[in-house]
Design an enzyme around this catalytic site. Structure first.
Site, short mmCIF file in Angstrom:
data_model
loop_
_atom_site.label_atom_id
_atom_site.label_comp_id
_atom_site.label_asym_id
_atom_site.label_seq_id
_atom_site.Cartn_x
_atom_site.Cartn_y
_atom_site.Cartn_z
N SER A 121 1.05 -1.14 -0.40
CA SER A 121 -0.58 -0.28 -0.33
C SER A 121 0.86 1.30 0.17
CB SER A 121 -1.35 0.31 1.21
OG SER A 121 -1.02 -1.21 1.52
N HIS A 142 -1.72 -2.70 -6.57
CA HIS A 142 -2.47 -2.12 -5.29
C HIS A 142 -4.16 -2.41 -5.62
CE1 HIS A 142 -3.46 0.57 -2.04
NE2 HIS A 142 -3.74 -0.81 -1.64
N GLU A 154 -4.16 0.03 -9.03
CA GLU A 154 -3.50 1.32 -8.44
C GLU A 154 -2.21 0.18 -9.37
OE1 GLU A 154 -3.47 4.54 -6.45
OE2 GLU A 154 -3.55 2.42 -3.98
N1 3HC Z 1 -17.67 -10.46 -2.14
C1 3HC Z 1 -18.14 -10.68 -1.86
N2 3HC Z 1 -18.98 -9.68 -2.31
C2 3HC Z 1 -19.50 -8.20 -1.52
C3 3HC Z 1 -18.15 -8.83 -0.13
C4 3HC Z 1 -17.28 -9.73 -0.33
N3 3HC Z 1 -16.50 -10.00 0.10
N4 3HC Z 1 -18.39 -7.83 1.10
C5 3HC Z 1 -19.94 -7.53 0.29
N5 3HC Z 1 -20.05 -7.64 -0.53
C6 3HC Z 1 -20.80 -7.07 -1.35
C7 3HC Z 1 -22.11 -7.63 -0.79
O1 3HC Z 1 -22.54 -8.80 -1.71
C8 3HC Z 1 -23.46 -6.68 -1.44
O2 3HC Z 1 -23.18 -6.61 -3.41
P1 3HC Z 1 -25.27 -6.11 -3.32
O3 3HC Z 1 -25.60 -5.35 -2.74
O4 3HC Z 1 -25.08 -6.67 -4.98
O5 3HC Z 1 -25.98 -7.44 -2.85
C9 3HC Z 1 -22.59 -5.09 -1.36
O6 3HC Z 1 -21.09 -5.99 -1.65
C10 3HC Z 1 -22.57 -4.55 0.14
O7 3HC Z 1 -22.44 -5.47 0.32
P2 3HC Z 1 -23.13 -5.56 2.29
O8 3HC Z 1 -24.74 -5.13 2.58
O9 3HC Z 1 -23.10 -6.62 3.02
O10 3HC Z 1 -22.72 -4.15 2.96
P3 3HC Z 1 -22.12 -2.56 2.98
O11 3HC Z 1 -23.87 -2.63 1.60
O12 3HC Z 1 -22.41 -2.41 4.52
O13 3HC Z 1 -21.13 -2.47 2.09
C11 3HC Z 1 -18.45 -2.37 1.86
C12 3HC Z 1 -19.88 -2.93 2.45
C13 3HC Z 1 -18.67 -3.05 0.75
C14 3HC Z 1 -17.52 -3.02 2.57
C15 3HC Z 1 -18.96 -1.09 1.64
O14 3HC Z 1 -19.33 -0.49 3.41
C16 3HC Z 1 -17.80 -0.27 1.23
O15 3HC Z 1 -17.99 0.09 -0.37
N6 3HC Z 1 -17.02 0.48 1.79
C17 3HC Z 1 -15.65 0.93 2.24
C18 3HC Z 1 -14.70 0.11 1.79
C19 3HC Z 1 -13.51 0.84 1.30
O16 3HC Z 1 -12.91 2.17 0.95
N7 3HC Z 1 -12.70 0.28 1.00
C20 3HC Z 1 -11.27 1.13 0.25
C21 3HC Z 1 -10.08 0.35 1.55
S1 3HC Z 1 -8.90 1.66 1.14
C22 3HC Z 1 -7.82 0.40 1.02
O17 3HC Z 1 -8.24 -0.94 0.75
C23 3HC Z 1 -6.21 0.02 0.67
C24 3HC Z 1 -5.33 -0.24 1.15
O18 3HC Z 1 -4.06 0.08 1.27
C25 3HC Z 1 -5.73 0.76 3.27
#
Ligand code: 3HC
Length: 286
Positions: A121, A142, A154
């Site tokens: 990252s 990434h 990325e």
């Molecule tokens: N696998 C497959 N699908 C998944 C999943 C997984 N592990 N987790 C969630 N989903 C899908 C669900 O099936 C659902 O799809 P649908 O709406 O089509 O049925 C959708 O994602 C939403 O899931 P949930 O209803 O269970 O939960 P939420 O609506 O609360 O969403 C979340 C959860 C997807 C995590 C959402 O809150 C989100 O996008 N959060 C932001 C995450 C983010 O910003 N990530 C970047 C982090 S930074 C990073 O990773 C970089 C590193 O270097 C630090």
């Protein structure tokens, strides 16, 4: 350039298991390396639960899930990556550990044109590339958490990365159904350079007693339509990972806005590192 069909993934934590799942679902033969049987088992469980959830939500058929599982194999020996065309390392965000893994892969992978990608990252790609004998074939790739959901990858070519490596990595991202952006080899690349100062500001707001985590998160969810607020997001990323990323960025730029606040350090020291430990800014079921 042959398309990649045999992929290696080193590390089956949050990111590695997600990368392996997506790759297997897109038809690749995926070999996953983990250090201990417990870690491998936990990673495979996470991956299987995620596929099962896809079936329950009607996104995958049982046949697609089973085919994806059949394309996965596990090993504890990096020597078994010998026949891979492309290997992505997703081990802990630690420069020494990542360098050791890349050096071992460099020796193990037989095809000198095979690509070694790092899911770091924040660690400069060139620093990792030059620890191998194939710096032209080392690149940053990434992914974002949760990998099956987030569309972005990325791509970070180092000064040493060849154009062919960049193109093959772009092709792989496309094969995995991801949208790629090219990012500079500066600690934090594009997304974390913007995201991390925001997350750390939220921690400082809690630390100073200015606002409660619930209010901060609700503010950003309802006020700015973020899918989750910064403290819930930190719990998802893992506070240990966030601290390591912030430290790399601070080391590179010496900007106070990247310095991990004491509260973050204390929570990591206490083992309150987020969802994966059952406790972070919020409690979670084990
Ligand atoms: N696998 C497959 N699908 C998944 C999943 C997984 N592990 N987790 C969630 N989903 C899908 C669900 O099936 C659902 O799809 P649908 O709406 O089509 O049925 C959708 O994602 C939403 O899931 P949930 O209803 O269970 O939960 P939420 O609506 O609360 O969403 C979340 C959860 C997807 C995590 C959402 O809150 C989100 O996008 N959060 C932001 C995450 C983010 O910003 N990530 C970047 C982090 S930074 C990073 O990773 C970089 C590193 O270097 C630090």
């Amino acid at each position: 350039m042959d398309p990649v069909t045999r992929l290696g993934v080193v590390g089956c934590g949050l990111m590695g298991s997600g990368i392996a799942e997506v790759a297997a679902l897109h038809g690749l033969d995926v070999r996953i390396a983990e250090t201990t049987p417990d870690a491998a088992e936990a990673g495979l469980r996470r991956l299987t639960t995620s596929l099962d959830r896809g079936v329950q939500r009607g996104k995958l058929t049982e046949e697609q899930r089973d085919q994806a599982l059949a394309r996965l194999s596990l090993t504890h020996d990096l020597g078994e990556m010998a026949d891979r065309q492309f290997v992505i390392e997703a081990v802990a965000e630690n420069r020494d550990i990542k360098s050791d893994v890349l050096r071992a892969l460099d020796k193990a992978v037989e095809d000198p044109q095979a690509i070694l990608a790092t899911n770091t990252s924040s660690i400069p790609i060139v620093d990792l590339a030059v620890t191998t004998e194939r710096p032209g074939q080392v690149i940053g790739m990434h992914f974002f958490n949760p990998v099956p959901v987030q569309q972005l990858v990325e791509l970070i070519p180092a000064l040493t990365t060849s154009q062919e490596t960049l193109q093959r990595t772009r092709n792989l991202a496309q094969l995995l159904g991801k949208q790629a952006i090219q990012a500079p080899d500066r600690s934090g690349f594009v997304v974390n350079a913007l995201l991390v100062p925001y997350l750390l500001s939220a921690v400082r707001m809690v630390e100073s007693g200015a606002a409660r985590p619930e209010d901060i998160d609700q503010g950003m969810e309802l006020g700015c339509a973020h899918p989750m607020g910064p403290l819930r997001l930190l719990d998802l990323i893992g506070l240990d990972t966030a601290q390591a990323v912030a430290e790399s960025m601070y080391e590179e730029f010496k900007e106070p806005l990247y310095a991990p606040p004491p509260l973050l350090r204390r929570m990591v020291a206490a083992g309150h590192i987020g969802r994966k430990s059952g406790r972070g800014f919020y409690p979670y079921d084990a």
